[in-house]
Write a protein that holds these residues in place. Structure first.
Motif, PDB file in Angstrom:
ATOM      1  N   UNK A  84       0.842  -1.204   0.000  1.00 12.62           N
ATOM      2  CA  UNK A  84       0.000   0.000   0.000  1.00 12.62           C
ATOM      3  C   UNK A  84       0.869   1.242   0.000  1.00 12.62           C
ATOM      4  N   UNK A  85       0.299   2.353  -0.451  1.00 11.19           N
ATOM      5  CA  UNK A  85       1.038   3.612  -0.301  1.00 11.19           C
ATOM      6  C   UNK A  85       1.179   3.943   1.178  1.00 11.19           C
ATOM      7  N   UNK A  86       2.174   4.707   1.491  1.00 13.20           N
ATOM      8  CA  UNK A  86       2.409   5.123   2.867  1.00 13.20           C
ATOM      9  C   UNK A  86       1.639   6.403   3.138  1.00 13.20           C
ATOM     10  N   UNK A  87       0.854   6.386   4.204  1.00 10.04           N
ATOM     11  CA  UNK A  87       0.134   7.572   4.633  1.00 10.04           C
ATOM     12  C   UNK A  87       1.111   8.474   5.375  1.00 10.04           C
ATOM     13  N   UNK A  88       1.037   9.755   5.117  1.00  6.74           N
ATOM     14  CA  UNK A  88       1.928  10.713   5.777  1.00  6.74           C
ATOM     15  C   UNK A  88       1.794  10.644   7.298  1.00  6.74           C
ATOM     16  N   UNK A  89       0.578  10.396   7.767  1.00  6.68           N
ATOM     17  CA  UNK A  89       0.328  10.247   9.199  1.00  6.68           C
ATOM     18  C   UNK A  89       0.365   8.756   9.514  1.00  6.68           C
ATOM     19  N   UNK A  90       1.462   8.303  10.117  1.00  3.65           N
ATOM     20  CA  UNK A  90       1.651   6.857  10.333  1.00  3.65           C
ATOM     21  C   UNK A  90       0.548   6.248  11.201  1.00  3.65           C
ATOM     22  N   UNK A  91      -0.095   7.053  12.035  1.00  5.89           N
ATOM     23  CA  UNK A  91      -1.191   6.538  12.867  1.00  5.89           C
ATOM     24  C   UNK A  91      -2.416   6.159  12.039  1.00  5.89           C
ATOM     25  N   UNK A  92      -2.501   6.658  10.824  1.00  4.88           N
ATOM     26  CA  UNK A  92      -3.651   6.354   9.964  1.00  4.88           C
ATOM     27  C   UNK A  92      -3.398   5.195   9.011  1.00  4.88           C
ATOM     28  N   UNK A  93      -2.180   4.705   8.967  1.00  2.00           N
ATOM     29  CA  UNK A  93      -1.854   3.584   8.084  1.00  2.00           C
ATOM     30  C   UNK A  93      -2.712   2.362   8.402  1.00  2.00           C
ATOM     31  N   UNK A  94      -3.044   2.188   9.674  1.00  2.50           N
ATOM     32  CA  UNK A  94      -3.841   1.019  10.078  1.00  2.50           C
ATOM     33  C   UNK A  94      -5.202   0.981   9.388  1.00  2.50           C
ATOM     34  N   UNK A  95      -5.778   2.145   9.055  1.00  2.00           N
ATOM     35  CA  UNK A  95      -7.069   2.174   8.381  1.00  2.00           C
ATOM     36  C   UNK A  95      -6.933   1.731   6.918  1.00  2.00           C
ATOM     37  N   UNK A  96      -5.848   2.162   6.272  1.00  5.99           N
ATOM     38  CA  UNK A  96      -5.568   1.687   4.916  1.00  5.99           C
ATOM     39  C   UNK A  96      -5.388   0.171   4.915  1.00  5.99           C
ATOM     40  N   UNK A  97      -4.594  -0.310   5.863  1.00  5.47           N
ATOM     41  CA  UNK A  97      -4.317  -1.744   5.932  1.00  5.47           C
ATOM     42  C   UNK A  97      -5.582  -2.547   6.200  1.00  5.47           C
ATOM     43  N   UNK A  98      -6.425  -2.071   7.105  1.00  3.64           N
ATOM     44  CA  UNK A  98      -7.674  -2.762   7.396  1.00  3.64           C
ATOM     45  C   UNK A  98      -8.560  -2.796   6.155  1.00  3.64           C
ATOM     46  N   UNK A  99      -8.691  -1.683   5.468  1.00  2.00           N
ATOM     47  CA  UNK A  99      -9.532  -1.640   4.265  1.00  2.00           C
ATOM     48  C   UNK A  99      -9.021  -2.625   3.216  1.00  2.00           C
ATOM     49  N   UNK A 100      -7.712  -2.689   3.041  1.00  6.25           N
ATOM     50  CA  UNK A 100      -7.133  -3.598   2.047  1.00  6.25           C
ATOM     51  C   UNK A 100      -7.293  -5.061   2.462  1.00  6.25           C
TER      52      UNK A 100
END
Length: 142
Positions: A84-100
């Protein structure tokens, strides 16, 4: 059925603030027209955020909001997310990962760092602000 991941701010809009942008999302959730997905990391963040002093929640209010939310979400187990692309706010990466990982259709967020990823990379899900999702839900579910 649409499968959504809600970031923590959107969950607060639904279950604490009753934000008008969130009303159609809550109506669709309560009617069983959408499925909201969570995992251990997103639930941990919500549990922590509910204790923030600026929310001015009593222990009873925290318990009530937690119970209402957790009764309406599907908890997804741990696992590996695809690249996945890296979110600038590392605390929000978990939402990208969950969605994927969960096969979500839409990640609903008010976070600027997440919203900036829209259209910049090929994701298997959309990233949408609540204000943009509400009219779509009204059209789909009437």
């Amino acid at each position: 059925m649409l499968r959504l991941v809600l970031d923590t701010n959107v969950v607060l809009d639904l279950f604490h603030w009753a934000n008008t942008d969130a009303v159609p999302i809550m109506a669709a959730l309560e009617a069983g027209q959408i499925e909201c997905l969570a995992d251990a990391r997103t639930l941990d963040e919500l549990q922590r955020v509910l204790t923030y002093p600026q929310l001015k929640l009593t222990p009873e209010m925290i318990a009530e909001r937690w119970a209402r939310y957790t009764a309406r979400v599907t908890v997804v187990g741990d696992g590996e997310a695809p690249p996945l692309p890296r979110c600038k706010d590392k605390d929000d990466q978990k939402f990208l990962e969950l969605a994927a990982r969960s096969g979500a259709d839409i990640l609903v967020s008010k976070d600027k760092a997440l919203l900036k990823l829209r259209g910049r990379s090929k994701l298997a899900f959309e990233i949408v602000a609540p204000v943009r999702l509400a009219p779509r839900l009204s059209t789909i579910f009437g």
